[in-house]
Design a protein around this motif. Structure first.
Motif, mmCIF file in Angstrom:
data_model
loop_
_atom_site.group_PDB
_atom_site.id
_atom_site.type_symbol
_atom_site.label_atom_id
_atom_site.label_comp_id
_atom_site.label_asym_id
_atom_site.label_seq_id
_atom_site.Cartn_x
_atom_site.Cartn_y
_atom_site.Cartn_z
ATOM 1 N N ARG A 1 1.180 -1.138 -0.085
ATOM 2 C CA ARG A 1 -0.017 0.264 -0.272
ATOM 3 C C ARG A 1 0.643 0.897 0.206
ATOM 4 O O ARG A 1 0.402 1.735 -0.907
ATOM 5 C CB ARG A 1 -0.990 -0.002 1.064
ATOM 6 C CG ARG A 1 -2.346 -1.298 1.341
ATOM 7 C CD ARG A 1 -2.747 -0.865 2.768
ATOM 8 N NE ARG A 1 -3.234 0.144 2.868
ATOM 9 C CZ ARG A 1 -3.309 0.248 4.407
ATOM 10 N NH1 ARG A 1 -3.937 -0.860 4.599
ATOM 11 N NH2 ARG A 1 -4.095 1.675 4.176
ATOM 12 N N LEU A 2 1.901 1.199 0.536
ATOM 13 C CA LEU A 2 2.415 2.424 0.812
ATOM 14 C C LEU A 2 3.385 2.945 -0.168
ATOM 15 O O LEU A 2 3.989 4.296 -0.905
ATOM 16 C CB LEU A 2 3.715 2.479 1.801
ATOM 17 C CG LEU A 2 2.795 2.593 3.514
ATOM 18 C CD1 LEU A 2 3.926 1.763 4.320
ATOM 19 C CD2 LEU A 2 2.565 3.851 3.697
ATOM 20 N N LEU A 3 3.245 1.423 -1.598
ATOM 21 C CA LEU A 3 4.673 1.215 -2.660
ATOM 22 C C LEU A 3 3.774 1.463 -3.019
ATOM 23 O O LEU A 3 3.958 1.977 -4.611
ATOM 24 C CB LEU A 3 5.243 1.085 -2.614
ATOM 25 C CG LEU A 3 6.448 0.473 -2.152
ATOM 26 C CD1 LEU A 3 7.543 -1.022 -1.245
ATOM 27 C CD2 LEU A 3 7.440 1.575 -1.595
ATOM 28 N N GLN A 4 2.040 1.672 -3.095
ATOM 29 C CA GLN A 4 1.390 2.284 -4.283
ATOM 30 C C GLN A 4 1.256 0.659 -5.381
ATOM 31 O O GLN A 4 1.516 1.462 -6.621
ATOM 32 C CB GLN A 4 0.871 3.064 -4.796
ATOM 33 C CG GLN A 4 1.328 4.273 -3.421
ATOM 34 C CD GLN A 4 0.675 5.922 -4.790
ATOM 35 O OE1 GLN A 4 1.070 5.695 -6.149
ATOM 36 N NE2 GLN A 4 0.446 6.569 -3.899
ATOM 37 N N ARG A 5 1.939 0.160 -5.007
ATOM 38 C CA ARG A 5 1.979 -1.789 -5.477
ATOM 39 C C ARG A 5 1.673 -2.689 -5.725
ATOM 40 O O ARG A 5 0.891 -3.120 -4.315
ATOM 41 C CB ARG A 5 3.784 -1.840 -6.127
ATOM 42 C CG ARG A 5 4.731 -0.847 -6.553
ATOM 43 C CD ARG A 5 6.038 -1.804 -6.627
ATOM 44 N NE ARG A 5 7.211 -1.511 -6.694
ATOM 45 C CZ ARG A 5 7.610 -0.948 -8.379
ATOM 46 N NH1 ARG A 5 6.560 -1.502 -9.059
ATOM 47 N NH2 ARG A 5 7.947 0.029 -8.908
ATOM 48 N N PRO A 6 0.092 -2.772 -5.749
ATOM 49 C CA PRO A 6 -0.912 -3.634 -5.933
ATOM 50 C C PRO A 6 0.004 -5.058 -6.009
ATOM 51 O O PRO A 6 0.193 -5.468 -6.630
ATOM 52 C CB PRO A 6 -1.931 -4.014 -7.116
ATOM 53 C CG PRO A 6 -2.134 -2.404 -7.333
ATOM 54 C CD PRO A 6 -0.274 -1.991 -7.675
ATOM 55 N N THR A 7 -0.303 -6.077 -5.137
ATOM 56 C CA THR A 7 -0.139 -7.366 -4.944
ATOM 57 C C THR A 7 -1.607 -8.150 -4.672
ATOM 58 O O THR A 7 -2.405 -8.409 -4.615
ATOM 59 C CB THR A 7 0.298 -7.240 -3.330
ATOM 60 O OG1 THR A 7 1.722 -6.098 -3.211
ATOM 61 C CG2 THR A 7 1.057 -8.698 -2.753
ATOM 62 N N SER A 8 -0.941 -9.002 -5.510
ATOM 63 C CA SER A 8 -1.789 -10.453 -5.466
ATOM 64 C C SER A 8 -2.207 -11.704 -4.194
ATOM 65 O O SER A 8 -1.075 -11.133 -3.064
ATOM 66 C CB SER A 8 -1.611 -11.412 -6.754
ATOM 67 O OG SER A 8 -2.118 -13.026 -6.060
ATOM 68 N N PRO A 9 -3.046 -11.621 -3.218
ATOM 69 C CA PRO A 9 -3.322 -12.122 -2.132
ATOM 70 C C PRO A 9 -2.294 -13.798 -2.210
ATOM 71 O O PRO A 9 -2.216 -14.110 -0.921
ATOM 72 C CB PRO A 9 -4.920 -12.318 -2.452
ATOM 73 C CG PRO A 9 -5.140 -12.076 -3.490
ATOM 74 C CD PRO A 9 -4.254 -11.517 -4.560
#
Length: 736
Positions: free
Chosen positions: A261-269
């Motif tokens: 979230r801080l890096l604004q990089r969506p991460t797969s669950p």
């Protein structure tokens, strides 16, 4: 699914298969998958096959290393160990060898040590199902508990002060300490499908993190700063409670989510799951822990359920309707996916789980932050007490949901899966999750349906073990002793206690016997005190024993009178016990030694008129003495002398100092001393002096408050013990 997630999960599956099914079979399957995927140019599946084979190879190497270390321990003995529970003479505690991660169980004869201490161990080493048992263990402390143990102990003490009425439940939810949860609570939550909520997990840590982030934002911190502060605070919390592995896994996943979230990089669950499931990369044996397995399956099921909601719930359903429907779907997927592991671990499946989880989740969302706040405020007594009082209604409501779920007729199934059953059920579980996340679920559903058909076709439980088994069922402060014959028939001696709104017969004894199947041939009552007869009416009404044996000492307990009424209604033949009477079931002989009517005529205490039963199987003798105290013991010694000799003694009166006289123990000379007693009971049972006396006479002392239900099996020559997930053979030298 990302490549890294496939690789880590496949690696974990390879480890599990290598440790359980066999490294060769698992490795061959991995290589076959990798080759087939390579031929079809499927890179991710090929990587999964390679990781599966690698896990199997690492498991094989680990087993070789463990075997080498075990040979050294057998040859040279145990040089040192870290004990898991407080040790004292007469205690039976678990430990881990310092030389290598070999599980040890110590039958302590001399020495004292706090939980987490490092000790030198001397004694007689014997094999067990998992590791070894050190008989006649003599321990000497060489180092105290490490920082994690000390911090965890301080946190536990703080929880006990802040939440006195809810301490066992609060400790489970805050520091993953479930040792003080009573059998009734464990049984209740398992039946209601809420067992996974009884110990700290990603759900609990996530709730605390969200609450902290909201709090920091209310304090006018920027969102980015609030996220960082919440992650740091959770890390401090995990350290303060002693860094249990479940909490560390959850914190790692939370930190990864926060970083994305801080890096604004969506991460797969699935990537987050891979981080939480990465522990076996450093410690391969972590894959064998039930907590780890439940965590991985639970998160995977939540991901699958969320994917199914997005595809299956129409967009026009919005607001609270969508929230409830989505919650029900996710809860159902999670319940079904975790059912195989829950059934294997707890012996039952809660069919009402989707409903109870939906109802319990909001309460947990409110209660968990309050528990955390109470722990933080523990140094400030008045404020902490205020938080503790505020949390009590939430925990009471949470427990009420579990009670309601467990009370639904047909709301749970008692099962006893075999290894084949468990494997088939695991295939169904994986197929369900794959079908939920796949755009083309047909193949996964076909595989899952085929495995389910095979599972239903087979029998879920065997009816006999070929051994005679004595089951000291953990019913808390009371007795319930079940004797199982080689053909699967049962004789029950006592049925546990009763309390307002329930009894041990309904909550513990009946499910226990139902899981193992077989008919109840006879019920034997040692004496009419409520902690022995409390559950009798329930058991008799449900199982209709052919006979009811009783010393006929008139008791004032309502439960005793109710048991007699139920026996008459069930058609059970009532019979008064006389010395010399006997009962033979499937070749197992039960001889009644007492009480004598002339002896009981002048008595006022039912304990002194306890029914005494000697069980004979080949050359093995087992002596069950109810709550007999010293006067009755003296009567037995005077009338039977050395004929009282028994390999197994069910210690009288829960290990009280009023029983187990020196003369009586000299006549019995037990190899195993079984103590049925409730954890933290108000009577102070068992007596430390009695435990020490038994240990000094060479008896292996086994207590239900430490080990849970204890099963002693015999073929008429050998004695085998199964307790707390461990099994071992008792050497003949244990008997002086």
């Amino acid at each position: 699914m990302p490549l890294i997630a496939v690789a880590i999960l496949s690696y974990g599956a390879g480890l599990l298969g290598g440790f359980g099914l066999g490294a060769t079979l698992t490795g061959v399957c991995g290589v076959a998958i990798a080759l087939a995927a390579a031929l079809h140019r499927h890179a991710i599946l090929c990587a999964g096959g390679v990781a599966l084979a690698s896990g199997a190879l690492i498991a094989a190497g680990t087993r070789v290393s463990d075997a080498r270390c075990e040979r050294e321990i057998i040859r040279e003995g145990v040089h040192g160990a870290i004990i898991e529970e407080e040790a004292a003479p007469g205690a039976f505690v678990h430990a881990r060898a310092l030389e290598c991660p070999v599980a040890l169980s110590l039958a302590v004869e001399t020495g004292h040590a706090a939980s987490g201490s490092t000790v030198v161990v001397h004694g007689e080493l014997g094999p067990a199902q998992r590791g070894y048992v050190v008989h006649h263990a003599r321990i000497v402390v060489i180092a105290g508990p490490d920082w994690r143990r000390r911090w965890r102990a301080r946190a536990t003490q703080a929880i006990d002060r802040v939440f006195p009425a809810d301490a066992p439940l609060a400790r489970a939810l805050l520091v993953a300490d479930t040792r003080d949860l009573s059998p009734e609570i464990r049984d209740r939550y398992a039946a209601a499908g809420l067992a996974h909520m009884l110990s700290i997990s990603g759900l609990h840590v996530g709730i605390i993190a969200v609450a902290l982030e909201i709090l920091f934002q209310l304090l006018h911190l920027a969102r980015r700063t609030a996220t960082i502060a919440a992650i740091v605070a959770v890390g401090v919390y995990v350290a303060l409670i002693g860094a249990p592995e479940a909490a560390v896994r959850s914190a790692a996943m939370l930190a990864a989510l926060g970083a994305s979230r801080l890096l604004q990089r969506p991460t797969s669950p699935w990537a987050l799951l891979a981080i939480g499931a990465a522990a076996p990369l450093a410690a391969p044996r972590a894959v064998l822990e039930v907590g780890y397995q439940l965590s991985v399956i639970g998160v995977a099921a939540l991901i699958g359920g969320g994917s199914l909601v997005r595809r299956a719930v129409p967009n026009h359903i919005e607001g609270w309707r969508r929230t409830i429907l989505a919650g029900l779907i996710v809860s159902t997927v999670a319940t079904l996916a975790s059912a195989p592991l829950v059934a294997w671990t707890f012996g039952r499946i809660g069919l009402v789980g989707p409903i109870t989880n939906l109802a319990a989740a909001p309460l947990m969302t409110l209660a968990q932050p309050m528990l955390f706040l109470g722990l933080l405020l523990a140094p400030i007594g008045p404020l902490a007490a205020l938080v503790g009082d505020a949390a009590h209604p939430l925990l009471a409501a949470f427990d009420a949901i579990a009670l309601a779920g467990a009370s639904v007729p047909g709301g749970w199934l008692v099962v006893a899966p075999t290894v084949v059953d468990a494997l088939l059920a695991a295939v169904v579980s994986v197929a369900l999750i794959v079908a939920c996340v796949s755009r083309f679920p047909g193949r996964a559903l076909l595989v899952g349906t085929s495995a389910l058909t095979c599972l239903v076709w087979g029998a879920l439980a065997p009816t006999g073990s070929g051994f005679t088994e004595l089951h000291v069922i953990d019913v808390g402060q009371g007795d319930a002793i079940a004797l199982r014959t080689p053909h699967g028939s049962w004789v029950l001696v006592d049925a546990g206690r009763a309390w307002n709104g329930g009894d041990a017969g309904r909550s513990v004894v009946l499910p226990y016997l139902a899981r193992r199947r077989g008919s109840l041939v006879a019920f034997i009552l040692s004496h009419p005190h409520t902690d022995h007869v409390g559950g009798a009416s329930t058991v008799i009404a449900a199982l209709h024993p052919q006979q009811y044996f009783d010393a006929a000492f008139a008791g004032s307990a309502d439960a005793y009178r109710e048991s007699l009424v139920r026996a008459r209604q069930a058609g059970s033949a009532w019979q008064r016990v006389h010395p010399g009477d006997s009962l033979v079931v499937d070749g197992v002989a039960l001889h009644f030694l007492a009480p004598d009517s002339a002896w009981t005529a002048a008595l006022t205490d039912p304990n002194l008129a306890s029914t005494i039963v000697q069980v004979r199987v080949g050359n093995v003798r087992m002596l069950l003495v109810g709550d007999a105290e010293r006067p009755e013991e003296d009567w037995l010694v005077a009338h039977y002398g050395n004929s009282l000799g028994a390999d197994v003694l069910k210690v009288g009166h829960h290990g009280s100092s009023t029983s187990s006289s020196a003369e009586f123990l000299d006549a019995v000379r037990p190899r195993i001393a079984l103590v049925s007693v409730g954890l933290g009971n108000s009577y102070g049972h068992p007596s430390a002096a009695v435990m020490g006396t038994l240990a000094s006479r060479g008896a292996q002392v086994l207590r239900t408050d430490r080990l849970g239900t204890i099963v002693v099996s015999t073929d008429g020559r050998r004695l085998l013990v199964d307790a707390n997930g461990e099994s071992w053979e008792v050497p003949t030298s244990s008997r002086p």
